[in-house]
Enzyme design. Structure first.
Site, PDB file in Angstrom:
ATOM      1  N   TYR A 158       0.830  -1.214   0.000  1.00 31.64           N
ATOM      2  CA  TYR A 158       0.000   0.000   0.000  1.00 31.64           C
ATOM      3  C   TYR A 158       0.860   1.258   0.000  1.00 31.64           C
ATOM      4  CZ  TYR A 158      -3.421   3.517   1.258  1.00 31.64           C
ATOM      5  OH  TYR A 158      -4.204   4.651   1.257  1.00 31.64           O
ATOM      6  N   LYS A 162       1.247   4.227  -3.055  1.00 36.06           N
ATOM      7  CA  LYS A 162       0.893   5.636  -2.914  1.00 36.06           C
ATOM      8  C   LYS A 162       2.091   6.548  -3.202  1.00 36.06           C
ATOM      9  CE  LYS A 162      -3.477   5.306  -2.034  1.00 36.06           C
ATOM     10  NZ  LYS A 162      -4.475   5.830  -2.994  1.00 36.06           N
TER      11      LYS A 162
END
Length: 233
Positions: A158, A162
């Site tokens: 994750y 990002k």
């Protein structure tokens, strides 16, 4: 009338962003991969629904064709759809290549699929804007600073997705100066993505998304910002 498309807009930050932009006078298209949930959300909002699965090339192309026929242009694209990934927080040794591919497919490649498909419609706008919803967990500076809360959140797939999204935003902004591209950090906001944890309200979390969606042709581009200003990354 400002024509706006928001991916992943059937709930959470996407839904609240849609509500606020409709209130501000935008015509909003709610993008969602689940037709039932998307249609229900659009009906509640007074928006238009378009089925859009950011991981499916055919779905993305069909959504662009629908918007071309229905509106003829796109003024604001908000790439909000994202997944939390494998959720192996603190267990980086257990993260597999397949985990990484699945997370990047939505959080990074999905943004590129959607942006690529909608570029011709954005080009038809007088003041096109793209807002990519990233996270402070994508900030290398924040995640390596022991004084920051982000330091404790070790999520290989994750967090790195990002980070990649911020660079993707920067590259688009540099290459396509007639379109305003910016990445935003909504802040720690309770949503399905994080198990409804957070230190601020949905209204606070959507503040920067709404602000950057409203900048116009003379607004900034290539930035990574939250509601307090530039994000170090």
């Amino acid at each position: 009338m400002t024509i706006t498309l928001i991916t992943g807009a059937n709930k959470g930050l996407g839904f609240e962003t849609a509500r606020r932009l409709i209130e501000a006078g935008h015509t909003v298209y709610v993008g969602a991969r689940d037709a039932h949930r998307g249609e229900e959300a659009a009906a509640r909002l007074g928006a238009r629904f378009v089925r859009l699965d950011v991981t499916d090339e055919d779905s993305v192309k069909s959504a662009a064709e629908f918007l071309r026929a229905d509106a003829g242009r796109l003024d604001v694209l908000i790439n909000n759809a994202a997944i939390g990934g494998a959720r192996k927080f603190g267990r980086i040794g257990e993260v597999t290549g397949a985990d990484m591919m699945a997370t990047f497919d939505t959080n990074v490649f999905g943004v590129v699929r959607v942006t690529h498909a909608f570029l011709p419609l954005l080009a038809a706008s007088e003041a096109p804007v793209v807002v990519n919803v990233s996270s402070s967990l994508g900030s290398v500076a924040a995640c390596t600073d022991p004084s920051r809360g982000e330091f404790q959140a070790t999520a290989l797939d994750y967090n790195s997705s990002k980070t990649a999204l911020v660079m993707v935003t920067s590259q688009y902004a540099k290459a396509l100066p007639t379109i305003r591209f910016n990445a935003v950090d909504p802040g720690f906001t309770p949503t399905d993505l994080n198990g409804h944890q957070g230190t601020q309200t949905l209204a606070e979390g959507t503040e920067i998304i709404v602000r950057m969606a409203s900048i116009g042709a003379d607004g900034p581009t290539g930035g990574f910002v939250d509601r307090n200003g530039p994000v170090v990354w």
